[in-house]
Design an enzyme around this catalytic site. Sequence first.
Site, PDB file in Angstrom:
ATOM      1  N   HIS A 138     -87.444 106.598  -1.556  1.00 28.66           N
ATOM      2  CA  HIS A 138     -87.544 107.932  -2.542  1.00 28.66           C
ATOM      3  C   HIS A 138     -87.713 107.082  -3.971  1.00 28.66           C
ATOM      4  CE1 HIS A 138     -85.746 111.282  -4.964  1.00 28.66           C
ATOM      5  NE2 HIS A 138     -85.962 111.949  -4.063  1.00 28.66           N
ATOM      6  N   ASP A 215     -79.025 102.832  -0.582  1.00 25.96           N
ATOM      7  CA  ASP A 215     -79.195 104.157  -0.938  1.00 25.96           C
ATOM      8  C   ASP A 215     -78.656 105.203   0.363  1.00 25.96           C
ATOM      9  OD1 ASP A 215     -80.045 106.726  -1.332  1.00 25.96           O
ATOM     10  OD2 ASP A 215     -82.143 106.383  -1.968  1.00 25.96           O
ATOM     11  N   GLN A 218     -79.334 110.162   2.249  1.00 28.88           N
ATOM     12  CA  GLN A 218     -79.681 110.778   3.269  1.00 28.88           C
ATOM     13  C   GLN A 218     -78.666 110.248   4.386  1.00 28.88           C
ATOM     14  OE1 GLN A 218     -81.400 113.473   3.546  1.00 28.88           O
ATOM     15  NE2 GLN A 218     -82.497 113.123   1.513  1.00 28.88           N
ATOM     16  N   LYS A 241     -75.909 116.758  -1.309  1.00 32.08           N
ATOM     17  CA  LYS A 241     -76.665 116.624   0.125  1.00 32.08           C
ATOM     18  C   LYS A 241     -75.677 116.477   1.319  1.00 32.08           C
ATOM     19  CE  LYS A 241     -80.657 114.265  -1.816  1.00 32.08           C
ATOM     20  NZ  LYS A 241     -81.733 115.285  -1.922  1.00 32.08           N
ATOM     21  N   CYS A 379     -90.847 113.184  -3.064  1.00 33.25           N
ATOM     22  CA  CYS A 379     -90.704 112.285  -3.736  1.00 33.25           C
ATOM     23  C   CYS A 379     -90.655 110.808  -3.128  1.00 33.25           C
ATOM     24  CB  CYS A 379     -89.148 112.306  -4.686  1.00 33.25           C
ATOM     25  SG  CYS A 379     -88.986 113.731  -5.583  1.00 33.25           S
TER      26      CYS A 379
HETATM   27  N1  PMP Z   1     -82.574 108.740  -2.260  1.00 32.73           N
HETATM   28  C1  PMP Z   1     -82.962 109.477  -1.474  1.00 32.73           C
HETATM   29  C2  PMP Z   1     -83.272 108.721  -0.083  1.00 32.73           C
HETATM   30  C3  PMP Z   1     -83.235 111.003  -1.447  1.00 32.73           C
HETATM   31  O1  PMP Z   1     -83.480 111.572  -0.414  1.00 32.73           O
HETATM   32  C4  PMP Z   1     -83.004 111.549  -2.601  1.00 32.73           C
HETATM   33  C5  PMP Z   1     -82.827 113.123  -2.647  1.00 32.73           C
HETATM   34  N2  PMP Z   1     -83.823 113.660  -2.388  1.00 32.73           N
HETATM   35  C6  PMP Z   1     -82.316 110.533  -3.845  1.00 32.73           C
HETATM   36  C7  PMP Z   1     -82.277 109.268  -3.468  1.00 32.73           C
HETATM   37  C8  PMP Z   1     -81.933 111.073  -5.156  1.00 32.73           C
HETATM   38  O2  PMP Z   1     -80.803 111.900  -5.163  1.00 32.73           O
HETATM   39  P1  PMP Z   1     -80.494 112.904  -6.190  1.00 32.73           P
HETATM   40  O3  PMP Z   1     -81.505 113.594  -6.753  1.00 32.73           O
HETATM   41  O4  PMP Z   1     -79.307 113.962  -5.809  1.00 32.73           O
HETATM   42  O5  PMP Z   1     -79.955 112.087  -7.250  1.00 32.73           O
END
Ligand code: PMP
Length: 421
Positions: A138, A215, A218, A241, A379
């Site tokens: 991401h 990270d 997910q 999430k 993203c």
């Molecule tokens: N890493 C991953 C794999 C994500 O899916 C996301 C959010 N889509 C993020 C990081 C960033 O998360 P946040 O916008 O809640 O900080």
Amino acid sequence: MNPALTATAAATAREALDAGRVRADFPCFARWRAAGDTLVYLDNAATTQKPQAVLDAVTEVYAGGAGNIHRGVHRLSQRATEAYEGARETVRCFLGADSADDIVFVRGATEGINLVARSFLAPRLTAGDEVVVSRMEHHANIVPWQMVCEERGARLRVIPMGPEGDLDLDALEDLLGDRTRLVAVTQVSNALGTVNPIGEIVTACRRRGVPILVDGAQAVVHGPVDVATLGCDFYVFSGHKVYGPSGVGALYARREHLESMPPYQGGGDMIRSVSFEHTDFAPPPQRFEAGTPNIEGAVGLAAALDYLSGLGLERVAAHEAGVLDHAVRRLSTLPGVHLVGTPKERAGVVSFVLDGVHPHDVGTILDARGVAVRAGHHCAQPVMDFFGLPATTRASFAVYSTVEEADALVDAVAEVQEIFA
Ligand code: PMP
């Protein structure tokens, strides 16, 4: 989501999750139904719905009397402090960390990664050093590292991915060298659903003494995570999430790292003493939590983690795997539908494209049929570039998702095809 989990999932299949009862815990579904509308919510990788337990916990923070944490001598301050620090202990327990002091509350995964990039990596990074990320990250797990690398003349290197959407781990071995200062990898891809063999990746890093950030944005929502067993240096995730509020998340870090890291931001509540000549900083985690934090967010996050733990993460994983497998199987039988990524292990997410229909049109027509999915680059533009696509349609599942909803998705996709035939 992993072989151990599959075994556990089989063992717990007898006491399968009652999706109907779980659904009743989330008031938004009843509200939409009462309004005569269906809500097939399949955008859970973007954000999840909230159970009543979370709504109640957040309300109670204020209904019982608001107070600021740590500094007050009065009851409301003590009450807020207990709730906030209790939430930290809940996160510790959920992640399997040794100490609540290893948990820093942040705004979300993005801030957790930025904190590590600024306070851990930047002071250690010099020209010619390298930071390794993967092709399926991401943007939140690319851009912060890239910014620090550019400032220091360091190089961002990338673990390649194969056409199925699995990482090439042999290439990781070759990428790890004397100049590698950090590896940052996602546990589960938000664009493809790939579950990375994170234990193997952590082991490869630790063998060479390279710190690794995982990270978990997910991942934590789809199955049990234990950072002590995993052995990673850093782990981040976002509250929203995992059925909790937005604007809050957590960073786990090894104690020795936190102790060696300078503050991320300056302000109140992160100091021992301040004078115009000098400031002594508080020990971690307070050192990294300048200013009044998101108290109700932390409390709501703890309620969400308690809720999920109460359901049983193995049962959650088994239930979701059943629904996701059903969706993947049915989608892959539709002519003209192409799955983007067919990884060895998948959690939560299926991405696809339709011949001759732009993903945004798919998303808009599905929404008109009551099915909420995401269309776009998620993203994860390097993933889209890899597959030569501007965007995909992504359906993502959660604990309240049902096989009937997976069918509603597939039927609506088939209708889109008819419209464009
Ligand atoms: N890493 C991953 C794999 C994500 O899916 C996301 C959010 N889509 C993020 C990081 C960033 O998360 P946040 O916008 O809640 O900080």
